[in-house]
Design an enzyme around this catalytic site. Structure first.
Site, PDB file in Angstrom:
ATOM      1  N   GLY A  81       1.332  -0.100  11.296  1.00  0.00           N
ATOM      2  CA  GLY A  81       1.981  -0.919  10.272  1.00  0.00           C
ATOM      3  C   GLY A  81       1.424  -2.330  10.233  1.00  0.00           C
ATOM      4  N   ARG A 145      -2.630   5.232  10.233  1.00  0.00           N
ATOM      5  CA  ARG A 145      -1.893   5.702  11.407  1.00  0.00           C
ATOM      6  C   ARG A 145      -2.542   6.917  12.066  1.00  0.00           C
ATOM      7  NH1 ARG A 145       2.681   3.045  12.403  1.00  0.00           N
ATOM      8  NH2 ARG A 145       3.814   2.053  10.699  1.00  0.00           N
ATOM      9  N   ASP A 176       1.702   2.813  20.540  1.00  0.00           N
ATOM     10  CA  ASP A 176       0.986   4.084  20.393  1.00  0.00           C
ATOM     11  C   ASP A 176      -0.518   3.860  20.215  1.00  0.00           C
ATOM     12  OD1 ASP A 176       3.188   5.779  20.647  1.00  0.00           O
ATOM     13  OD2 ASP A 176       3.704   5.593  18.536  1.00  0.00           O
ATOM     14  N   LYS A 202      -0.062  -5.784  18.629  1.00  0.00           N
ATOM     15  CA  LYS A 202       0.455  -6.025  17.276  1.00  0.00           C
ATOM     16  C   LYS A 202       1.718  -5.230  17.036  1.00  0.00           C
ATOM     17  CE  LYS A 202       0.565  -3.083  14.666  1.00  0.00           C
ATOM     18  NZ  LYS A 202       0.586  -1.874  13.847  1.00  0.00           N
ATOM     19  N   THR A 203       2.704  -5.739  16.428  1.00  0.00           N
ATOM     20  CA  THR A 203       3.795  -5.030  15.762  1.00  0.00           C
ATOM     21  C   THR A 203       4.943  -5.993  15.478  1.00  0.00           C
ATOM     22  OG1 THR A 203       5.445  -3.264  15.774  1.00  0.00           O
ATOM     23  CG2 THR A 203       4.833  -4.074  17.939  1.00  0.00           C
ATOM     24  N   ILE A 204       5.426  -5.933  14.251  1.00  0.00           N
ATOM     25  CA  ILE A 204       6.572  -6.769  13.897  1.00  0.00           C
ATOM     26  C   ILE A 204       7.789  -6.363  14.727  1.00  0.00           C
ATOM     27  CG2 ILE A 204       5.827  -7.247  11.528  1.00  0.00           C
ATOM     28  CD1 ILE A 204       8.085  -5.139  10.733  1.00  0.00           C
ATOM     29  N   ASP A 205       7.796  -5.114  15.219  1.00  0.00           N
ATOM     30  CA  ASP A 205       8.977  -4.583  15.914  1.00  0.00           C
ATOM     31  C   ASP A 205       9.299  -5.338  17.200  1.00  0.00           C
ATOM     32  OD1 ASP A 205       8.760  -2.770  13.906  1.00  0.00           O
ATOM     33  OD2 ASP A 205       8.175  -1.080  15.167  1.00  0.00           O
ATOM     34  N   MET A 250      13.935  -3.399   9.617  1.00  0.00           N
ATOM     35  CA  MET A 250      12.885  -2.643  10.306  1.00  0.00           C
ATOM     36  C   MET A 250      12.897  -2.947  11.794  1.00  0.00           C
ATOM     37  SD  MET A 250       9.282  -2.263   8.384  1.00  0.00           S
ATOM     38  CE  MET A 250       9.073  -0.964   7.174  1.00  0.00           C
ATOM     39  N   ARG A 252      11.903  -0.004  13.977  1.00  0.00           N
ATOM     40  CA  ARG A 252      11.774   1.328  14.564  1.00  0.00           C
ATOM     41  C   ARG A 252      12.837   1.523  15.652  1.00  0.00           C
ATOM     42  NH1 ARG A 252       7.265   4.589  13.859  1.00  0.00           N
ATOM     43  NH2 ARG A 252       5.774   2.952  13.440  1.00  0.00           N
ATOM     44  N   GLU A 311      16.995  -0.374  12.116  1.00  0.00           N
ATOM     45  CA  GLU A 311      16.649   0.883  11.432  1.00  0.00           C
ATOM     46  C   GLU A 311      16.656   2.101  12.350  1.00  0.00           C
ATOM     47  OE1 GLU A 311      12.771   0.927   9.560  1.00  0.00           O
ATOM     48  OE2 GLU A 311      11.735   0.829  11.466  1.00  0.00           O
ATOM     49  N   TYR A 425       9.325  -4.031   4.530  1.00  0.00           N
ATOM     50  CA  TYR A 425       7.991  -4.288   3.975  1.00  0.00           C
ATOM     51  C   TYR A 425       7.863  -5.737   3.482  1.00  0.00           C
ATOM     52  CZ  TYR A 425       7.835   0.690   4.536  1.00  0.00           C
ATOM     53  OH  TYR A 425       7.885   1.938   5.109  1.00  0.00           O
ATOM     54  N   GLU A 426       9.015  -6.355   3.151  1.00  0.00           N
ATOM     55  CA  GLU A 426       9.006  -7.749   2.654  1.00  0.00           C
ATOM     56  C   GLU A 426       8.406  -8.714   3.667  1.00  0.00           C
ATOM     57  OE1 GLU A 426      11.463  -5.661   2.726  1.00  0.00           O
ATOM     58  OE2 GLU A 426      12.544  -5.657   0.829  1.00  0.00           O
ATOM     59  N   ARG A 428       6.183  -7.847   6.369  1.00  0.00           N
ATOM     60  CA  ARG A 428       5.027  -7.431   7.182  1.00  0.00           C
ATOM     61  C   ARG A 428       3.714  -8.087   6.781  1.00  0.00           C
ATOM     62  NH1 ARG A 428       5.033  -1.098   8.266  1.00  0.00           N
ATOM     63  NH2 ARG A 428       4.022  -1.137   6.236  1.00  0.00           N
TER      64      ARG A 428
HETATM   65  P1  FBP Z   1       3.916  -0.421  13.934  1.00  0.00           P
HETATM   66  O1  FBP Z   1       4.737   0.062  15.094  1.00  0.00           O
HETATM   67  O2  FBP Z   1       2.734   0.404  13.656  1.00  0.00           O
HETATM   68  O3  FBP Z   1       3.581  -1.875  14.069  1.00  0.00           O
HETATM   69  O4  FBP Z   1       4.832  -0.303  12.628  1.00  0.00           O
HETATM   70  C1  FBP Z   1       5.989  -1.015  12.481  1.00  0.00           C
HETATM   71  C2  FBP Z   1       6.801  -0.573  11.305  1.00  0.00           C
HETATM   72  O5  FBP Z   1       6.870  -1.640  10.373  1.00  0.00           O
HETATM   73  C3  FBP Z   1       8.201  -0.127  11.720  1.00  0.00           C
HETATM   74  O6  FBP Z   1       9.089  -1.211  11.830  1.00  0.00           O
HETATM   75  C4  FBP Z   1       8.568   0.851  10.646  1.00  0.00           C
HETATM   76  O7  FBP Z   1       9.490   1.798  11.084  1.00  0.00           O
HETATM   77  C5  FBP Z   1       7.255   1.506  10.319  1.00  0.00           C
HETATM   78  O8  FBP Z   1       6.258   0.549  10.616  1.00  0.00           O
HETATM   79  C6  FBP Z   1       7.125   1.948   8.894  1.00  0.00           C
HETATM   80  O9  FBP Z   1       5.961   2.679   8.761  1.00  0.00           O
HETATM   81  P2  FBP Z   1       5.128   2.863   7.436  1.00  0.00           P
HETATM   82  O10 FBP Z   1       4.376   1.603   7.220  1.00  0.00           O
HETATM   83  O11 FBP Z   1       4.211   3.989   7.770  1.00  0.00           O
HETATM   84  O12 FBP Z   1       6.090   3.141   6.338  1.00  0.00           O
END
Ligand code: FBP
Length: 552
Positions: A81, A145, A176, A202-205, A250, A252, A311, A425-426, A428
């Site tokens: 993501g 991905r 991952d 990396k990850t916003i999570d 978001m 995950r 989420e 998505y707003e 990222r």
């Molecule tokens: P990453 O773990 O790859 O950084 O993705 C984060 C994320 O934004 C999650 O918060 C969300 O559940 C997922 O990606 C959404 O995935 P996609 O972009 O495939 O819809």
């Protein structure tokens, strides 16, 4: 393409580097620590990672290193993501390579890891890099991905690296993708190849963190973006005084985003999945918790409020967790047969007999849209795509029903007009905050130094993040150090451990100390938009999570 005024201004922003990599390029020397162990399952991981297990932690110090001036060819991948700052990781890596030796080259693999497998790349030049400095998004080369997992995919990756004459591949990704980086590093060495592999967190999570990786990039910008929006909604709610806003965020599996947004905006309710799991709260108990706030606020004539929902919540409610776990295994084991069923009812009838009785019963009683969403494709790493499960609607539905029952039990007389939102998505691809712009550039530059030092199987790290950038410390952490063995796709696999919210941690405790007040009394806090220019207390604040985790 016409550029916005902010984009033009951001091109001129000069990201700051940690002092231990900002001296002359030949003066950055490697400092090695003691050998490391993985966080668990040491024997299994040692056997799986014969070549890369147990390497030392490294940092950089003033010294001499001619190897920083070698001509290098490096490939870079954006994986998973989007997260604000990815372009700056690439810019930092590029600038490091060119400073070391102007003859060095950087290739960008297109569309994520599949670009490496399929040998689809572009050479990144000054003109390309300059057009993306300090901007959000991953559009410079795209992301994807795809997981490198079959023997053919590993072999094709090595073939690509050989064809391009690469010294190293840098994988910018989450837990991952960095697990994949560890496997690739090991594979290359096992094949007698000298191609190095370096990861970047990396990850916003915010769930790729540990003692050595203090934060994943993108979290800072994403939570500030969501908090601005939540603050705006709170102010709207407090103005109109007629809606209850249910906002799914978001993140995950982890609730770091929801928790940070709660600390920044002081909503009435913020559910924390990790607490729901620890207390083994059922869906009905979670719903009762929300109803309690609605009823108490209604008694104060405040028929409005804000609820934040991570989420991943559904995966942490024990009965749902059991169901999703069983579905993951059954769908992986019977994948060939399952995909033949195109319609929801067919899928349901095929899967139900393969589940335990309580899980089958639960699946049948869930609202059909939620049950349907639980059966959707897993991502390539075997995870449920929680961003596509409409938990906010599920909760609205259940709270409405429960409030009707409670009209008599608790003499509830308020009005309840709920609205659902999903913020993900707003945030990222927002312009990276100054923190993320600096942090990402530093991670990229540090990745270059790790490559120049000949290391492989490491993740680039920058520590001491609550301090100003010149006090940050760049270095590298062996990827195997962050791994354990977990059940994936029906069998045990080596993976980097996700960092979930710690209930004994300072950020959760700060929230828990205030939430009972927030649940009843309107205590909204309006953080406003990210500021890029102005005084440091407005522009350079780190997240509350980072500050609290470091005792600030
Ligand atoms: P990453 O773990 O790859 O950084 O993705 C984060 C994320 O934004 C999650 O918060 C969300 O559940 C997922 O990606 C959404 O995935 P996609 O972009 O495939 O819809």
């Amino acid at each position: 393409m016409e550029l916005s005024a902010l984009q033009k201004a951001r091109y001129g922003y000069k990201p700051k580097l940690p002092a231990n990599v900002s001296q002359g390029i030949t003066s950055i020397a490697l400092k090695q620590g003691a050998p490391t162990e993985s966080i668990a399952d040491q024997a299994d991981l040692k056997a799986l990672f014969k070549y890369t297990y147990g390497k030392p932690l490294v940092t950089f110090e003033k010294g001499t290193s001619e190897s920083n001036c070698r001509t290098l060819q490096v490939g870079v991948i954006l994986s998973g993501g989007q997260a604000p700052g990815g372009h700056n990781v690439i810019a930092g890596l590029y600038d490091g390579l060119k400073k070391g030796n102007p003859g060095s080259k950087l290739y960008g693999f297109l569309g994520g890891p599949s670009g490496l497998i399929d040998n689809k790349s572009v050479e990144l030049t000054d003109a390309v890099i300059d057009a993306y400095r300090n901007t959000g998004g991953f559009d410079i080369i795209g992301s994807g991905r795809t997981k490198i997992e079959t023997p053919e995919q590993f072999a094709a990756s090595l073939e690509t690296a050989k064809k391009l004459g690469l010294n190293a591949v840098v994988i910018i990704g989450g837990d991952d993708s960095n697990t994949n980086a560890a496997l690739l590093a090991e594979y290359f060495l096992a094949q007698g190849s000298a191609v190095q592999v370096i990861g970047c967190p990396k990850t916003i999570d915010g769930d790729l963190k540990n003692e050595h990786i203090e934060a994943s990039f993108g979290f800072d910008t994403a939570v500030k973006t969501y908090s601005e929006l939540i603050g705006n909604i709170e102010r709207d709610a407090n103005s109109a005084k007629k809606y209850w806003h249910f906002i799914k965020l978001m993140g995950r599996a982890a609730s770091h985003i929801a928790l940070e947004c709660a600390l920044q905006t002081q909503p009435n309710i913020c559910l924390i999945s990790e607490e729901v799991e620890a207390k083994k709260l059922s869906l009905a108990q979670v719903v009762d918790q929300i109803c309690d706030s609605v009823i108490k606020r209604a008694a104060n004539k405040e028929n409005f409020g804000v609820v934040l929902i991570p989420e991943g919540l559904v995966e942490f409610i024990p009965e749902m967790e059991a169901l999703i776990g069983e579905l993951n295994d059954v769908m992986a084991i019977h994948e060939q047969d399952f995909v033949k069923y195109g319609d929801f009812l067919g899928q349901l009838n095929f899967l139900s007999p393969k589940l335990s009785a309580p899980s089958a019963q639960l699946l049948m009683t869930l609202p059909p849209n939620i049950a349907k969403e639980l059966l959707m494709d897993r991502d390539p790493h075997g995870n449920v795509q929680v961003s596509r499960i409409e938990t906010e609607k599920l909760l609205i539905d259940m709270v409405e029903k429960r409030l009707t029952e409670l009209k008599q039990e608790r003499a509830y007389k308020g009005a309840f007009s709920p609205l659902g939102h999903f913020f993900g998505y707003e945030g990222r691809c927002a312009f990276p905050s100054n923190f993320d712009a600096d942090y990402c550039y530093s991670l990229g530059f540090s990745a270059f130094v790790l490559i120049a030092a000949g290391l492989t199987g490491y993740i680039s790290s920058v520590k001491n993040l609550p301090s100003p950038p010149d006090a940050w410390i760049a270095g590298g952490v062996p990827l195997t150090m962050m791994m354990n063995m977990e059940q994936r796709h029906g069998s045990k696999k080596p993976v980097i451990k996700k960092a979930l919210v710690e209930l004994e941690g300072a950020p959760f405790k700060a929230f828990a100390a205030m939430r009972d007040t927030w649940a009843v009394k309107t205590s909204f806090y309006y953080p406003g938009a990210i500021q890029y220019y102005g005084p440091p207390e407005v522009c350079d604040q780190t997240t509350k999570t980072l500050q609290l985790e470091h005792g600030k």
